[in-house]
Each structure stands twice: as structure tokens, then as C-alpha cells.
Design an enzyme around this catalytic site. Structure first.
Site, PDB file in Angstrom:
ATOM      1  CE1 TYR A   1      -8.457  -7.377  -3.441  1.00 15.64           C
ATOM      2  CE2 TYR A   1      -9.704  -5.790  -4.630  1.00 15.64           C
ATOM      3  CZ  TYR A   1      -8.435  -5.748  -3.456  1.00 15.64           C
ATOM      4  OH  TYR A   1      -7.568  -5.915  -4.323  1.00 15.64           O
TER       5      TYR A   1
ATOM      6  CG  HIS B   1     -14.177  -3.683  -3.325  1.00 16.63           C
ATOM      7  ND1 HIS B   1     -14.092  -4.135  -4.248  1.00 16.63           N
ATOM      8  CD2 HIS B   1     -13.221  -2.951  -3.493  1.00 16.63           C
ATOM      9  CE1 HIS B   1     -13.947  -3.075  -5.531  1.00 16.63           C
ATOM     10  NE2 HIS B   1     -12.590  -2.490  -4.799  1.00 16.63           N
TER      11      HIS B   1
ATOM     12  NE  ARG C   1     -10.279  -0.563   1.818  1.00 12.43           N
ATOM     13  CZ  ARG C   1     -10.309  -0.285   0.380  1.00 12.43           C
ATOM     14  NH1 ARG C   1     -11.143  -1.105  -0.515  1.00 12.43           N
ATOM     15  NH2 ARG C   1      -9.821   0.440  -0.186  1.00 12.43           N
TER      16      ARG C   1
ATOM     17  CG  HIS D   1     -14.113   2.422 -11.232  1.00 14.06           C
ATOM     18  ND1 HIS D   1     -15.098   2.586  -9.934  1.00 14.06           N
ATOM     19  CD2 HIS D   1     -13.681   1.812 -10.849  1.00 14.06           C
ATOM     20  CE1 HIS D   1     -14.778   1.784  -8.754  1.00 14.06           C
ATOM     21  NE2 HIS D   1     -13.247   1.093 -10.058  1.00 14.06           N
TER      22      HIS D   1
ATOM     23  NE  ARG E   1      -3.551   5.527  -9.665  1.00 10.86           N
ATOM     24  CZ  ARG E   1      -3.282   6.682 -11.062  1.00 10.86           C
ATOM     25  NH1 ARG E   1      -2.287   6.666 -10.737  1.00 10.86           N
ATOM     26  NH2 ARG E   1      -4.021   7.442 -10.634  1.00 10.86           N
TER      27      ARG E   1
ATOM     28  NE  ARG F   1      -7.530  -2.105 -10.021  1.00  8.69           N
ATOM     29  CZ  ARG F   1      -6.609  -1.147 -10.296  1.00  8.69           C
ATOM     30  NH1 ARG F   1      -6.050  -1.841 -11.453  1.00  8.69           N
ATOM     31  NH2 ARG F   1      -6.694  -0.487  -9.759  1.00  8.69           N
TER      32      ARG F   1
ATOM     33  CG  ASN G   1      -1.940  -0.814   1.125  1.00  5.47           C
ATOM     34  OD1 ASN G   1      -2.265  -1.824  -0.046  1.00  5.47           O
ATOM     35  ND2 ASN G   1      -2.643  -1.444   2.247  1.00  5.47           N
TER      36      ASN G   1
END
Length: 670
Positions: A452, A576, A548, A419, A389, A359, A31
Site C-alpha cells: 500500500y 492509499h 483511486r 479510523h 470490516r 487493521r 474486490n
């Protein structure tokens, strides 16, 4: 950074299983790397410009913000070193030893030498450093900065760099077990042990090696040449990223000052860009620490359940025609979604399949199902976001592969990121076309679906599925702007829609009626939405927040935000999902969404939120929110001081949201 401190708390928590604590150190490090590559890199650009033209930082100058970040990073680095030392002590009490090259026995040394010559040495290329030329250092790679010198003449010395292999050789070597004790040595120390064998042709007898790691600016600067395709521009920009400007040098604090100053000068870095660390860097590799512990050293295995309405060898499409189905990951298997795509790929009545990709897994079963659909003669439309990203290169690869097979590939929407998490199937039924849809909060990635916590709705409800078709029509033809009565699509309507929901609660509160809302998301930082939440709290609306990550509100302040309670849950799974529940005068309006409440999500991304109409599914999601709000094991209070104190929740007994929700899913499955 406050969220990453919560990750570090998991590494420090003695109730976290020992080897999972090691993994949390890896997550913390990973992270932090991303934070420097993206966030700090942007601040550094502002520092270089010398001003904050858009007043993004409020009262802070870029220099002040950069200094604050560096201060916190230094403190966290000190903290992670203390936690690591505590973990080493606990490992030793369990007969697991991480040793360095100085502690090797003669037998272990021979084993390490053999391993070095067979596996490691072929991957090493030492670089001798000259005064006039300095090599390019790879982003996020770990190097050994070596000082070679003569013990009889300390002024006779040289510098060298050795890149520690990152992919070709594992970071950890498990040594043969001795008397029931297990030993692990890091690759860094394997190389240190064999240093004389690397530099045997030089006339030096001392070799001091210190680890360093460089982090580079990972922002993409796209060429505005209109003659190039977007994929060409992205590919060129990705090549430039690898040589982005350094933003951080992490170094072993025991490094001699002459070597440190030499490196800083050659890399054109200031002293405050250098962050002292311990003997080892790239702690992210601890995410893959060898599994040599005992059963109690790991989280209990919680295998995902099948959905009760989707037993083996059941047609997913047939069940969707009967009712809406909500999949709760990772508590239920992601294979249901794969089965949905696979069935659509071979069903002769299916005409078209659409999917958004942000992703996906490296060997994606999702993409494989789409390729099979193309081969089976289906029209396949795939919206691939090339600017996801750190997944840009993978998405360019998938884009090319799908296009080669004959899929209709759309590389995003100009000026926006896609997204949203949508899948769409159109099927011929009784001489009509029927839409099937999946609307989710997480990526179509079978790997992350196991760790997740996300939600995904399978539906044929015409109110929702027909509007998913409209979204794909917009992707195909951006000039077509549809109106949506049920789906909430950003950047067109999402901000206005949720503002309207909050305004309704404010109106109820002012009339003395029950007014409340529960909002669960990853990040809450949009100024407009935060101001609206403050307004609601001051009007008497009961506001409960489960956030979160990034959190910008000041909660619990009398007369201002007293009615707001906010927690963050960090546990074995990454929270998530985005779930929003409004009291609505007893109607209880509920939504799932792909979007957080951040300016980028509401203003510059194509996101989709979905109302939940099924009473059964509403109850499942309400249970999720109730269970999370009573957590008193892994929930932290989000207060103005960012103190990350644990929440008492309901103090009558111990509640742990993720395990409790797993047991709830189990109870409704059997």
C-alpha cells in the site's frame, strides 16, 4: 465497479508481467466478493423493503440499481473469462500449462491419485442432497455441485455437494516437470479426477461436477440489549454474519438446468441472483498462484529503502527531537515505525504509549511491541476499532490479549468508527513531559505496508504532538471535547476546515489571482465537498484530482467543470495515501489525512488530517503529486462515461508514477 474494471485492465495489459496478470485476476475477484457482501447486500435489503426511505439512490429505485449492478457484473464476468483464456494461451507459449483432469497423462494421473488420497480425501465430506432438506453453504466457499447418474438410465440420478477445502489444502497442485514444461492442476480438477473413488459405494457410473460459490450478506446487525458488552454483541453478530442471507450464486454456465433450478429453489434465490461464470470460481486464489515463472514474469523487485535520517542502530526518538521525518511506504521500510515502538517500549524515560488500531497483521509486530511495553511497566492505551470490516474477529482477539497483559484497551467511540492512524509516546525530559507522535494515512500493518502506498509523519513538533495527546484524551473520556488549532479532526472540524481552504482559492480566483488545488484520495463521493469543488472550478480555480477508487464528479463539462482534471492510478501498489495541497496565494498549504471525502469519513468517523510544516517534507510530497499527475502509463482519465481511458499525461516520454517515485526516493536516500 469502475475501479474494479481498472484492476481488470491490469490483468489484460500485455505490458503487465504474465504472472502479475494472474494476480490481478485474483484481486479483481476478491474486490467483487467484498462488493457483493457489503454494497449489493445493502441494495438487496432495500429491494426487500421495497422502498428507498432516505432517497439515497436519487432517481433510481433499489430494483433499478440492483438490475444495473447485475448487468455490469455479467459483462465483467464475460470479460474476465476472455482475459483468463488469453493468459492461459500466453502461459502455454512460456511452457506453463494449467491442465484439467482430462489432460492428465498416466504418470501425472498416478501422481494426482497419490496426492488425493494423502492430502485431499481426508478433508472431503460429500453431502447427498435430499428433496426436503438443504445444507448450509459457507460464505465465499467453492463447492462442486455433482450430478450422479447412470448412463443406461438417465432418469436414475442424485445430487451431491462437495466443499472444496479452502485452507487445509492449496488450491493449486504443481505436477512434476516434464521435458522442461511445467504443469499445474487446480484442486477442483484433482477432485473431479477422483470422483469415482469418492462415490464408489453408489450404483452410478457418471459423475458431472460443476463449481458454485455463494456470497452472503456481510452487514452486521448489532443487538441493542444494554446488558451485554460491546464485545459480546460483536461476537454474536459475527456468528450471525456467517449465516447471512445469500445475495449471489456464481455457477458454471455449463451446469444443466435441472441442477441449477434445484439449487436456486433450495436457496430461495431468484434467477437474476444467479450469475453464470466459467469452470472455476474463487479466482481470488490466483493472488497466491504458485511462483513457477521466470524472472521476467514478475515485477522487478524494488526493496524498500531506509530513511536517510534513520541509519541502522540510530535512536528514532533522538532523530525525532531534531526534525520531522516523513516515511513513504512502500518505498521506505515500515521497520522504522516498529523501531519507534520498540524503542519507546524499553526506554526508561517513556511513561505512556498510545496507538489506534484499525487493521494489523496476523502475527503483528506492532502489537508485540505494545505487549512488551506493558511488561516493561509503561502505561499503554490502545484504541481498537472492533467494527473494522472483516477484521472484527481479529480485533476482538487482540483486544482480549492486550487487556490480559494489562493494557488500557478502548473499544472505539460510541456511535463512531475510529479510523485515524495515530501513535503517541510521552517521555520524561528535564522534569517535563514531552510528546512524540506518528500521524499517518495507512494502517499499522507490516504486511500491507509493503504493497500500500501510504504516508506517515514522525514528529515532536509541539503544535502537532501535543494535539495528538488531546485526541487520546478524547478517546479516554469522550465527554471531553478539545479545540484543535493545528490537527483537523472529524467529525468535528474536517469538513469545515477543507471547505474554508476551497473558499480561499475561490476568493483568489475571483480576484484574478492564481488559484489552484491538488487533491489525492481514495474516494470522493461526499455531496457537499463535490458541490464545493464544482463551485471552485466555475470560479476559475484549477482543480487537479487523483482519486483511486469511488468517484462521483462529472468532470470536463464546459461552463460547469471544465477546470477539473481527474485521474486514477492503478499499478503494482495500491494507492492509499490522502494528500491535499492548496495554492493559498503562494503559501501552499499541505495536509496528509486518514480520511477520504465520503460522508462516512467526514460525518461518522474519528479521522485526523495533519498540516505539513516542514519545508523538506512538503517538497517530498509535492514531488509525489507532480510525478503522479504526469503519469502516462498507469493513470486513467476519470470522465463522466467511466470509460477508463489511459491518460496521455506528459507525452514527451514514458512516465510511470510508482517506479518514478521509487527512483526519486532512491535519489534523496543516497
Amino acid at each position: 465497479m469502475s475501479f474494479n474494471e481498472r484492476v481488470l485492465q491490469e490483468a489484460a495489459d500485455p505490458e503487465t508481467p504474465l504472472f502479475e496478470r494472474i494476480r490481478f485476476i485474483g484481486i479483481f475477484s476478491n474486490n467483487l466478493d467484498e462488493f457483493f457482501r457489503v454494497r449489493v447486500a445493502t441494495v438487496r435489503r432495500m429491494v426487500d423493503i421495497g422502498k428507498d426511505e432516505e432517497n439515497l439512490l436519487g432517481d433510481l429505485t433499489p430494483q433499478q440499481l440492483h438490475a444495473q449492478i447485475q448487468k455490469i457484473v455479467h459483462e465483467q464476468q464475460e470479460q474476465v473469462q476472455r482475459i483468463y483464456q488469453n493468459i492461459l494461451t500466453e502461459l502455454e507459449s512460456n511452457d506453463v500449462f494449467i491442465i484439467d483432469e482430462k489432460l492428465l497423462t498416466e504418470k501425472q494421473g498416478a501422481f494426482v491419485k497419490d496426492y488425493f488420497y494423502e492430502k485431499v480425501l481426508p478433508n472431503l465430506v460429500p453431502i447427498m442432497l435430499r428433496k426436503n432438506k438443504f445444507p448450509y453453504l459457507r460464505d465465499r466457499s467453492v463447492y462442486l455441485a455433482v450430478k450422479l447418474w447412470n448412463s443406461h438410465d438417465p432418469n436414475d440420478y442424485a445430487y451431491s455437494l462437495i466443499r472444496i477445502p479452502g485452507r487445509s489444502v492449496p488450491r493449486f497442485l504443481v505436477l512434476p516437470e516434464e521435458s522442461g514444461k511445467k504443469y499445474v492442476i487446480m484442486l477442483d480438477d484433482v477432485i473431479r479426477y477422483c470422483m469415482a473413488d469418492i462415490f464408489f459405494y453408489f450404483d452410478y457410473d457418471r459423475y458431472d461436477a460443476y463449481t458454485i460459490k455463494i456470497t452472503r450478506d456481510a452487514e452486521l446487525d448489532l443487538d441493542d440489549d444494554i446488558s451485554k458488552s460491546f464485545i459480546e454483541k460483536m461476537s454474536q453478530s459475527l456468528k450471525k454474519r456467517k449465516k447471512g442471507k445469500p445475495v449471489r450464486l456464481l455457477y458454471d454456465r455449463n451446469m444443466p438446468d435441472d441442477l441449477l433450478q434445484f439449487l436456486l429453489k433450495k436457496m430461495k434465490l431468484a434467477d437474476n441472483d444467479a450469475i453464470p461464470g466459467g469452470r472455476y470460481h474463487n479466482h481470488k486464489d490466483f493472488m497466491n498462484f504458485p511462483e513457477i515463472g521466470k524472472k521476467q514474469h514478475y515485477y522487478p523487485k524494488l526493496p524498500p529503502f531506509r530513511h536517510k535520517d534513520l541509519p541502522p542502530f540510530t535512536s528514532v526518538l533522538k532523530m525525532m527531537r531534531q526534525k520531522d521525518i516523513m516515511l513513504h511506504y512502500p518505498y521506505q521500510t515500515f521497520n522504522h515505525f516498529i523501531d519507534f515502538l520498540r524503542e519507546a517500549a524499553i526506554d526508561p524515560q517513556v511513561k505512556e504509549i498510545g496507538l489506534t488500531i484499525y487493521r494489523v497483521a496476523p502475527a503483528s509486530k506492532v502489537v508485540n511491541a505494545l505487549l512488551n511495553a506493558v511488561r516493561n511497566g509503561k502505561i499503554v492505551t490502545v484504541v481498537i476499532e472492533l467494527q473494522a470490516r472483516f477484521d472484527e474477529e481479529a480485533n476482538i482477539l487482540w483486544s482480549n490479549k492486550l487487556q490480559e497483559e494489562g493494557a488500557n484497551v478502548i473499544n472505539g467511540v460510541p456511535g463512531m468508527k475510529v479510523h485515524s492512524k495515530l501513535a503517541w509516546v510521552q517521555r520524561n525530559e528535564d522534569s517535563k513531559l514531552r510528546n512524540y507522535a506518528y500521524i499517518g494515512t495507512g494502517n499499522f500493518h507490516e504486511g500491507t505496508a509493503g504493497v500500500y502506498a501510504d504516508e506517515g509523519l514522525l514528529t515532536t513538533d509541539t503544535r502537532l504532538a501535543d494535539e495528538v495527546e488531546k485526541v487520546f484524551d478524547f478517546f479516554k473520556q469522550n465527554y471531553k471535547h478539545h479545540s484543535y488549532e493545528h490537527l483537523i479532526v472529524s467529525p468535528f472540524e474536517m469538513r469545515r476546515h477543507f471547505t474554508k481552504n476551497i473558499d480561499r482559492e475561490i476568493a483568489y480566483a475571483k480576484e484574478g489571482e492564481p488559484a489552484w488545488m491538488i487533491l489525492k484520495m481514495n474516494s470522493l463521493i461526499d455531496p457537499g465537498m463535490m458541490e464545493k469543488i464544482y463551485e471552485a472550478a466555475q470560479a476559475g480555480v484549477d482543480v487537479k484530482l487523483i482519486v483511486r477508487g469511488i468517484f462521483g464528479l462529472q468532470v470536463g463539462i464546459n461552463g460547469f467543470s471544465k477546470n477539473i482534471k481527474a485521474i486514477s492510478i492503478v499499478d503494482k501498489y495500491l494507492e492509499h495515501s490522502r494528500v491535499f495541497l492548496f495554492g493559498a496565494g503562494g503559501e501552499e498549504k499541505m495536509y496528509i489525512s486518514s480520511a477520504d471525502w465520503m460522508p462516512r469519513n467526514l460525518n461518522r468517523r474519528v479521522e485526523v488530517a495533519c498540516p505539513i510544516y516542514s519545508i523538506e517534507i512538503k517538497e517530498e510530497l509535492k514531488k509525489l503529486l507532480e510525478i503522479q499527475l504526469r503519469d502516462n502509463s498507469k493513470a486513467r482519465i476519470l470522465d463522466p462515461d467511466l470509460s477508463n481511458n489511459y491518460s496521455n499525461g506528459i507525452p514527451d516520454k514514458k512516465y510511470r508514477a510508482q517506479e518514478d517515485y521509487y527512483n526519486y526516493i532512491k535519489s534523496i536516500t543516497n
